[in-house]
Write an enzyme that holds these catalytic residues in place. Structure first.
Site, PDB file in Angstrom:
ATOM      1  N   GLY A  67     -14.821   9.904   8.120  1.00 11.89           N
ATOM      2  CA  GLY A  67     -14.641  11.265   7.635  1.00 11.89           C
ATOM      3  C   GLY A  67     -13.726  11.284   6.434  1.00 11.89           C
ATOM      4  N   LYS A  72     -21.954   7.058   0.253  1.00 13.95           N
ATOM      5  CA  LYS A  72     -21.122   7.948  -0.561  1.00 13.95           C
ATOM      6  C   LYS A  72     -20.230   7.148  -1.507  1.00 13.95           C
ATOM      7  CE  LYS A  72     -17.300   7.303   2.225  1.00 13.95           C
ATOM      8  NZ  LYS A  72     -15.867   7.095   1.948  1.00 13.95           N
ATOM      9  N   TYR A 115       0.799  -1.227   0.000  1.00 12.92           N
ATOM     10  CA  TYR A 115       0.000   0.000   0.000  1.00 12.92           C
ATOM     11  C   TYR A 115       0.835   1.281   0.000  1.00 12.92           C
ATOM     12  CZ  TYR A 115      -3.626  -3.329   1.259  1.00 12.92           C
ATOM     13  OH  TYR A 115      -4.479  -4.413   1.266  1.00 12.92           O
ATOM     14  N   LYS A 175     -16.510   0.319   6.909  1.00  8.35           N
ATOM     15  CA  LYS A 175     -17.592   1.047   6.240  1.00  8.35           C
ATOM     16  C   LYS A 175     -18.541   0.075   5.565  1.00  8.35           C
ATOM     17  CE  LYS A 175     -14.482   4.903   5.437  1.00  8.35           C
ATOM     18  NZ  LYS A 175     -13.608   5.580   4.471  1.00  8.35           N
TER      19      LYS A 175
END
Length: 338
Positions: free
Chosen positions: A141, A196, A50, A110
């Site tokens: 956030g 979202k 990553y 999430k």
């Protein structure tokens, strides 16, 4: 600064970035994972999958042994893909029986539960019980893991049943470059953090077609309105949309190629649905949640044309090339707001 022992469940980008932040804050951090290569990499000071060859600026330890990772940790952080939450909760439950008076749980996963259409904190409650639910804090956030890892200034929200514990967790993370602000909306934070991602797929797809900020802004406007409708039906508070976990996170996820969901949407136009899904190697939360979103829209009889259209694309019922045309029709049919 208190040195807390913290267990992070996960060895992905977000788990590593948060682990680095907490370690820099003076805590002892253990990550648990199932990938031996990632675990060994972390123990050598890197997570090359990553973050390339960037060495950690603080010390992190990792293990594949869950008992060792949890140890006598004061905090346990869930930082795994939503699809793995069920099985990991079952494993963790075995090690929590003697920690009822002290352990604090933190969730950064999430999604919305596919089977029940409930927010994930409710799933954790059903698995671990009311005691641990009262000691659970969920964080969300506008925060790309790479930028948190690089110590770029970041602000997110935290929520939970016990405000005192929420504030305690905020202080655990807070630094001169990372801030967690308490918010009193357990439902809203999690609904926005999930939906979202699906909107980001829609925006990414339209951007691949038009490369237009004008078009993106129109889809964002309509999509945000639809998210607000869904969130309110699920008993979220109306003002949460204006928080970091609301409009802040939506803007971040829907406007950058750093977003896996946005990039996934772009690939849909270039490669088609089947090839995009087949070649994708990363967790794309928007794809994971689209069936659940469809169930919620149907359950509450919500008029959500942007979401319904991108769901049709992911189901293979609408050609990605037709999606943007359908959006244009929606724009032209907009009524005057009263």
């Amino acid at each position: 600064m208190i040195n807390n022992r913290i267990c992070i469940l996960g060895t992905g980008a977000w788990a590593t970035a948060l682990g680095s932040r907490l370690s820099l804050n003076g805590n002892t951090v253990f990550l648990w994972g199932i990938d031996n290569n990632e675990v060994n990499d972390i123990n050598s000071g890197y997570n090359k999958k990553y973050f390339g060859n960037t060495k950690f600026s603080s010390s992190l330890s990792a293990t594949t042994d869950l008992k060792t990772a949890i140890g006598d940790s004061k905090y346990i952080i869930f930082a795994i893909p939503s699809t793995a939450l069920d099985s990991v909760l079952d494993k963790v439950k075995e090690f929590l029986s003697d920690k009822k008076s002290q352990v604090i749980l933190i969730n950064v996963v999430k999604g919305i539960d596919a089977e029940t259409s409930q927010i994930l904190s409710n799933k954790i409650k059903s698995k671990l019980g009311s005691h641990y639910y009262s000691r659970l804090v969920t964080l969300c956030g506008p925060s790309f893991a790479t930028e948190v890892f690089e110590e770029k200034p970041t602000v997110i929200n935290g929520t939970g049943k016990n405000l005192k514990i929420v504030k305690q967790v905020c202080e655990l993370f807070n630094s001169d470059v990372f801030k967690v602000i308490p918010i009193n909306d357990i439902v809203g934070l999690q609904v926005f953090s999930s939906l979202k991602n699906l909107l980001a797929i829609a925006v990414g797809l339209s951007q691949a077609e038009y490369t237009s900020v004008n078009t993106m802004s129109a889809i964002l406007t309509m999509g945000i309105e639809e998210i607000q409708k869904i969130a309110c039906k699920m008993k979220a508070k109306k003002w949460t949309i204006m928080s970091f976990c609301g409009i802040g996170d939506i803007f971040l996820t829907c406007s950058s190629t750093q977003s896996r969901n946005y990039s996934f949407g772009q690939d849909l136009l270039k490669k088609g649905v089947e090839k995009t899904i087949k070649e994708n190697k990363k967790t794309v939360e928007g794809f994971e949640v689209y069936k659940t979103a469809k169930n919620i829209i149907t359950k509450y009889n919500i008029n959500a044309p942007i979401f319904s259209s991108i769901i049709e694309v992911l189901e293979g019922k609408l050609d990605p090339k037709e999606f943007s045309k359908k959006c244009l029709e929606l724009f032209w049919n907009q009524k005057i707001n009263k």
